[in-house]
Design a protein around this motif. Structure first.
Motif, PDB file in Angstrom:
ATOM      1  N   GLY A   1     -11.642   6.061  13.975  1.00 12.96           N
ATOM      2  CA  GLY A   1     -10.283   6.065  14.480  1.00 12.96           C
ATOM      3  C   GLY A   1      -9.431   4.906  13.996  1.00 12.96           C
ATOM      4  O   GLY A   1      -8.204   4.942  14.120  1.00 12.96           O
ATOM      5  N   ASP A   2     -10.088   3.883  13.440  1.00 13.87           N
ATOM      6  CA  ASP A   2      -9.359   2.719  12.935  1.00 13.87           C
ATOM      7  C   ASP A   2      -8.711   3.014  11.583  1.00 13.87           C
ATOM      8  O   ASP A   2      -8.906   4.091  10.998  1.00 13.87           O
ATOM      9  N   SER A   3      -7.968   2.026  11.093  1.00 16.41           N
ATOM     10  CA  SER A   3      -7.296   2.133   9.796  1.00 16.41           C
ATOM     11  C   SER A   3      -7.734   1.000   8.883  1.00 16.41           C
ATOM     12  O   SER A   3      -8.138  -0.071   9.356  1.00 16.41           O
ATOM     13  N   LEU A   4      -7.663   1.252   7.592  1.00 16.23           N
ATOM     14  CA  LEU A   4      -7.899   0.233   6.569  1.00 16.23           C
ATOM     15  C   LEU A   4      -6.953   0.496   5.419  1.00 16.23           C
ATOM     16  O   LEU A   4      -6.573   1.646   5.167  1.00 16.23           O
ATOM     17  N   ASN A   5      -6.586  -0.575   4.719  1.00 14.24           N
ATOM     18  CA  ASN A   5      -5.785  -0.414   3.517  1.00 14.24           C
ATOM     19  C   ASN A   5      -6.533  -1.017   2.338  1.00 14.24           C
ATOM     20  O   ASN A   5      -6.841  -2.214   2.337  1.00 14.24           O
ATOM     21  N   LEU A   6      -6.839  -0.198   1.361  1.00 11.69           N
ATOM     22  CA  LEU A   6      -7.468  -0.672   0.135  1.00 11.69           C
ATOM     23  C   LEU A   6      -6.381  -0.952  -0.900  1.00 11.69           C
ATOM     24  O   LEU A   6      -5.390  -0.229  -0.978  1.00 11.69           O
ATOM     25  N   SER A   7      -6.612  -1.985  -1.681  1.00 12.59           N
ATOM     26  CA  SER A   7      -5.681  -2.321  -2.740  1.00 12.59           C
ATOM     27  C   SER A   7      -6.448  -2.519  -4.047  1.00 12.59           C
ATOM     28  O   SER A   7      -7.589  -2.980  -4.038  1.00 12.59           O
ATOM     29  N   CYS A   8      -5.820  -2.165  -5.154  1.00 15.22           N
ATOM     30  CA  CYS A   8      -6.433  -2.323  -6.463  1.00 15.22           C
ATOM     31  C   CYS A   8      -5.409  -2.952  -7.389  1.00 15.22           C
ATOM     32  O   CYS A   8      -4.331  -2.388  -7.611  1.00 15.22           O
ATOM     33  N   ALA A   9      -5.752  -4.115  -7.915  1.00 16.83           N
ATOM     34  CA  ALA A   9      -4.869  -4.822  -8.842  1.00 16.83           C
ATOM     35  C   ALA A   9      -5.264  -4.508 -10.276  1.00 16.83           C
ATOM     36  O   ALA A   9      -6.437  -4.650 -10.645  1.00 16.83           O
ATOM     37  N   ALA A  10      -4.298  -4.111 -11.077  1.00 15.13           N
ATOM     38  CA  ALA A  10      -4.530  -3.790 -12.478  1.00 15.13           C
ATOM     39  C   ALA A  10      -3.989  -4.907 -13.362  1.00 15.13           C
ATOM     40  O   ALA A  10      -2.904  -5.439 -13.107  1.00 15.13           O
ATOM     41  N   SER A  11      -4.745  -5.242 -14.406  1.00 11.58           N
ATOM     42  CA  SER A  11      -4.305  -6.258 -15.359  1.00 11.58           C
ATOM     43  C   SER A  11      -4.783  -5.875 -16.743  1.00 11.58           C
ATOM     44  O   SER A  11      -5.612  -4.975 -16.906  1.00 11.58           O
ATOM     45  N   GLY A  12      -4.261  -6.560 -17.736  1.00 10.48           N
ATOM     46  CA  GLY A  12      -4.625  -6.258 -19.117  1.00 10.48           C
ATOM     47  C   GLY A  12      -3.616  -5.318 -19.743  1.00 10.48           C
ATOM     48  O   GLY A  12      -2.414  -5.447 -19.513  1.00 10.48           O
ATOM     49  N   ARG A  13      -4.087  -4.350 -20.497  1.00  9.12           N
ATOM     50  CA  ARG A  13      -3.216  -3.426 -21.235  1.00  9.12           C
ATOM     51  C   ARG A  13      -2.733  -2.296 -20.332  1.00  9.12           C
ATOM     52  O   ARG A  13      -2.922  -1.105 -20.624  1.00  9.12           O
ATOM     53  N   THR A  14      -2.059  -2.662 -19.269  1.00  8.43           N
ATOM     54  CA  THR A  14      -1.627  -1.663 -18.284  1.00  8.43           C
ATOM     55  C   THR A  14      -0.545  -0.746 -18.835  1.00  8.43           C
ATOM     56  O   THR A  14      -0.293   0.316 -18.261  1.00  8.43           O
ATOM     57  N   PHE A  15       0.086  -1.120 -19.939  1.00  9.49           N
ATOM     58  CA  PHE A  15       1.123  -0.254 -20.519  1.00  9.49           C
ATOM     59  C   PHE A  15       0.521   1.067 -20.987  1.00  9.49           C
ATOM     60  O   PHE A  15       1.226   2.054 -21.163  1.00  9.49           O
ATOM     61  N   SER A  16      -0.808   1.104 -21.181  1.00  9.83           N
ATOM     62  CA  SER A  16      -1.463   2.323 -21.644  1.00  9.83           C
ATOM     63  C   SER A  16      -1.869   3.249 -20.496  1.00  9.83           C
ATOM     64  O   SER A  16      -2.317   4.364 -20.725  1.00  9.83           O
ATOM     65  N   VAL A  17      -1.703   2.794 -19.275  1.00  8.82           N
ATOM     66  CA  VAL A  17      -2.155   3.565 -18.107  1.00  8.82           C
ATOM     67  C   VAL A  17      -1.067   4.516 -17.626  1.00  8.82           C
ATOM     68  O   VAL A  17       0.094   4.116 -17.473  1.00  8.82           O
ATOM     69  N   ASN A  18      -1.443   5.763 -17.372  1.00  8.51           N
ATOM     70  CA  ASN A  18      -0.506   6.759 -16.855  1.00  8.51           C
ATOM     71  C   ASN A  18      -0.824   7.195 -15.425  1.00  8.51           C
ATOM     72  O   ASN A  18       0.058   7.643 -14.697  1.00  8.51           O
ATOM     73  N   VAL A  19      -2.077   7.087 -15.058  1.00 14.26           N
ATOM     74  CA  VAL A  19      -2.508   7.535 -13.727  1.00 14.26           C
ATOM     75  C   VAL A  19      -3.484   6.518 -13.148  1.00 14.26           C
ATOM     76  O   VAL A  19      -4.333   5.967 -13.859  1.00 14.26           O
ATOM     77  N   MET A  20      -3.354   6.270 -11.855  1.00 10.78           N
ATOM     78  CA  MET A  20      -4.329   5.454 -11.137  1.00 10.78           C
ATOM     79  C   MET A  20      -4.805   6.231  -9.913  1.00 10.78           C
ATOM     80  O   MET A  20      -4.064   7.078  -9.389  1.00 10.78           O
ATOM     81  N   GLY A  21      -6.018   5.943  -9.483  1.00 14.21           N
ATOM     82  CA  GLY A  21      -6.534   6.713  -8.359  1.00 14.21           C
ATOM     83  C   GLY A  21      -7.727   6.073  -7.695  1.00 14.21           C
ATOM     84  O   GLY A  21      -8.082   4.920  -8.007  1.00 14.21           O
ATOM     85  N   TRP A  22      -8.316   6.841  -6.788  1.00 14.89           N
ATOM     86  CA  TRP A  22      -9.490   6.391  -6.039  1.00 14.89           C
ATOM     87  C   TRP A  22     -10.538   7.503  -5.993  1.00 14.89           C
ATOM     88  O   TRP A  22     -10.214   8.690  -5.784  1.00 14.89           O
ATOM     89  N   PHE A  23     -11.777   7.113  -6.179  1.00 14.97           N
ATOM     90  CA  PHE A  23     -12.929   7.968  -5.945  1.00 14.97           C
ATOM     91  C   PHE A  23     -13.809   7.257  -4.919  1.00 14.97           C
ATOM     92  O   PHE A  23     -13.638   6.060  -4.673  1.00 14.97           O
ATOM     93  N   ARG A  24     -14.746   7.989  -4.353  1.00 21.09           N
ATOM     94  CA  ARG A  24     -15.702   7.364  -3.440  1.00 21.09           C
ATOM     95  C   ARG A  24     -17.072   7.976  -3.629  1.00 21.09           C
ATOM     96  O   ARG A  24     -17.203   9.121  -4.057  1.00 21.09           O
ATOM     97  N   GLN A  25     -18.081   7.183  -3.301  1.00 26.22           N
ATOM     98  CA  GLN A  25     -19.452   7.655  -3.389  1.00 26.22           C
ATOM     99  C   GLN A  25     -20.221   7.225  -2.154  1.00 26.22           C
ATOM    100  O   GLN A  25     -20.404   6.023  -1.921  1.00 26.22           O
TER     101      GLN A  25
END
Length: 124
Positions: A15-39
């Motif tokens: 019932g609680d909440s969490l916020n995940l964050s992901c910081a991108a660095s490097g050649r980010t100009f080449s990135v078109n999509v970002m996302g999350w997977f889980r295992q």
């Protein structure tokens, strides 16, 4: 190369909440999509959510729709996953991913970069 660093995981109650964050660095100009997977333990890696680089297009897995929201903070160069109404079955290692392709793919193999993962544990 693109580097992805996740943060925000932890141990919470159902019932609680969490916020995940992901910081991108490097050649980010080449990135078109970002996302999350889980295992989860003993399970295959599963798609959670994806966002276009601009944040104007998003996609969420049915299992999290209405509870999780992916968003982009362009100024901070991050992608965030706001997780509400957490359930024990949401327990998993969450991975941030980035792709140079243009589609909001739900397939792990179509992502070019991924982070180390952050553990989310939801107790009942």
């Amino acid at each position: 190369q693109v580097q992805l660093v996740e943060s925000g995981g932890g141990l919470v109650q159902a019932g609680d909440s969490l916020n995940l964050s992901c910081a991108a660095s490097g050649r980010t100009f080449s990135v078109n999509v970002m996302g999350w997977f889980r295992q989860a333990p003993g399970k295959v890696r599963a798609f959670v959510a994806a966002s276009s680089w601009s944040g104007d297009m998003t996609s969420h897995a049915d299992s999290v729709k209405g509870r999780f929201t992916i968003s982009r903070d362009i100024a901070k160069n991050t992608v965030n996953l706001q997780m509400n109404s957490l359930k024990p079955e949401d327990t998993a290692v969450y991975y941030c991913v980035a792709s140079q392709r243009g589609s909001l793919s739900r397939t792990w193999a179509e992502y070019d970069y991924w982070g180390q993962g952050t553990q989310v544990t939801v107790s009942s």
